[in-house]
Scaffold this active site. Structure first.
Site, PDB file in Angstrom:
ATOM      1  N   THR A  25      -7.721  -2.494   7.732  1.00  0.00           N
ATOM      2  CA  THR A  25      -8.932  -2.797   8.506  1.00  0.00           C
ATOM      3  C   THR A  25     -10.039  -3.298   7.563  1.00  0.00           C
ATOM      4  OG1 THR A  25      -9.830  -0.553   8.292  1.00  0.00           O
ATOM      5  CG2 THR A  25      -8.367  -0.970  10.169  1.00  0.00           C
TER       6      THR A  25
ATOM      7  N   GLY B 159       0.821  -1.215   0.000  1.00  0.00           N
ATOM      8  CA  GLY B 159       0.000   0.000   0.000  1.00  0.00           C
ATOM      9  C   GLY B 159       0.850   1.258   0.000  1.00  0.00           C
TER      10      GLY B 159
ATOM     11  N   HIS C 176     -14.891   9.932  10.037  1.00  0.00           N
ATOM     12  CA  HIS C 176     -13.745   9.795   9.125  1.00  0.00           C
ATOM     13  C   HIS C 176     -14.020  10.523   7.813  1.00  0.00           C
ATOM     14  CE1 HIS C 176     -12.382   6.533  11.799  1.00  0.00           C
ATOM     15  NE2 HIS C 176     -11.195   6.777  11.290  1.00  0.00           N
ATOM     16  N   HIS C 177     -12.949  10.720   7.074  1.00  0.00           N
ATOM     17  CA  HIS C 177     -12.990  11.384   5.764  1.00  0.00           C
ATOM     18  C   HIS C 177     -13.916  10.655   4.774  1.00  0.00           C
ATOM     19  CE1 HIS C 177     -10.233   8.212   4.248  1.00  0.00           C
ATOM     20  NE2 HIS C 177      -9.720   8.288   5.471  1.00  0.00           N
TER      21      HIS C 177
ATOM     22  N   THR D 250     -11.252   0.792  14.573  1.00  0.00           N
ATOM     23  CA  THR D 250     -11.051   1.322  15.932  1.00  0.00           C
ATOM     24  C   THR D 250     -12.373   1.334  16.701  1.00  0.00           C
ATOM     25  OG1 THR D 250      -9.272   2.682  15.093  1.00  0.00           O
ATOM     26  CG2 THR D 250     -10.204   3.329  17.222  1.00  0.00           C
TER      27      THR D 250
ATOM     28  N   LYS E 246     -13.055   7.049   3.043  1.00  0.00           N
ATOM     29  CA  LYS E 246     -12.885   5.781   3.790  1.00  0.00           C
ATOM     30  C   LYS E 246     -13.880   4.742   3.282  1.00  0.00           C
ATOM     31  CE  LYS E 246     -12.477   3.781   8.422  1.00  0.00           C
ATOM     32  NZ  LYS E 246     -11.287   2.985   8.064  1.00  0.00           N
TER      33      LYS E 246
END
Ligand code: NAD
Length: 254
Positions: free
Chosen positions: A83, A11, A138-139, A149, A142
């Site tokens: 994740t 990545g 989140h942005h 989390t 995502k």
């Protein structure tokens, strides 16, 4: 001979990959990226020549089977930051950790791992009279929800209260949902803009409410934690096993 720690990075061109490359560029004596592994590359081929390399993976869950195969075949430690894995992928990660040491963490920031510790303690102290809710932001880019989390926070709450993540999580609410049952953990994902990552745990009682919030403002906090985990994995006596960032930071026995 250089004492820099060798990294095989999955990545590398993504947002987290760039953050890791930025941290590495600032400390060239400490870190050396020996392979950048993208979509279509075989991680085992890419890392075969570097016998001391640690895999660091921040890509997508569909890359995980190949990096697990490579870690097993080459006997290399793995820092797994990706994740969004399903149950089958999580059990393959656990099986691979019987052969090589893996740090698998939904969040590599020191602040969030402190939040995990505080969440466990608060749930134990406050007890069953407090309703539990987790909200993450989140942005807009995502791909998975809720965040890894937020899921980890829910797991910690469930373990502290004797609840189950399979049966007691409530993902959002809409319509005539009725009164809130006591043994429920609400979990909510907000998406927008360029938010790096925010998590709040609500402990809502009668007459008072405790909120624990962490805000990440820069991805390099996760990158620095992942590099710290890679160094921890390279310790000569590190046994195979599935570890998390609380192990790396020594928070488990506090
Ligand atoms: P991104 O979309 O910016 O980057 C993903 C990168 O992975 C891209 O460069 C893509 O080309 C590459 N990729 C896709 N499939 C691949 C494959 N099969 N093999 C190799 N490379 C592949 O995403 P991002 O924001 O950098 O996040 C990456 C992952 O890290 C996500 O799962 C995200 O949730 C997770 N993340 C974890 C933490 C943590 O602390 N654990 C922090 C931030 C992000």
């Amino acid at each position: 001979m250089s004492s820099a720690l060798s990294i095989a990075l999955l990545g590398a061109s993504g947002r987290m990959g760039q953050a890791i490359r930025a941290c590495v560029a600032r400390e060239p004596a400490a870190w050396n990226i020996v392979a950048e592994i993208g979509r279509g590359d075989d991680p085992a081929d890419a890392a075969a020549a570097n016998t001391d390399a640690v895999f660091i993976d921040f890509s997508l869950p569909d890359a995980t089977p190949a990096v697990l195969r490579a870690a097993r075949a080459l006997r290399r430690p793995l820092v797994l930051g990706t994740t969004g894995h399903d149950a089958a992928a999580r059990s393959e990660i656990a099986e691979t950790a019987e052969t090589v040491p893996i740090v698998f963490a939904a969040n590599f920031s020191v602040g969030v791992n402190t939040l995990f510790w505080l969440t466990r303690k608060a749930a134990e102290i406050l007890g069953a009279d407090f309703d539990l809710e987790v909200v993450e932001v989140h942005h807009r880019l995502k791909k998975d929800a809720p965040s890894g989390t937020a899921r980890r926070l829910a797991e910690i709450l469930a373990a502290a209260r004797g609840l189950s993540v399979e049966n007691d999580l409530r993902h959002g609410r809409a319509g005539l949902v009725g009164q809130r049952p006591p043994g429920e953990i609400g979990i909510h994902a907000v998406r927008g803009g360029d938010v790096v990552g925010e998590h709040t745990v609500f402990f809502a009682g009668l007459g008072e409410r405790l909120e624990l919030t962490h805000r990440a403002t820069n991805r390099e906090t996760f990158a620095a934690g992942a590099l710290r985990a890679a160094r921890w994995l390279r310790a000569p006596d590190r046994a195979p096993g599935l570890y998390d960032m609380e192990d790396v930071l020594g928070l488990k026995n506090l």
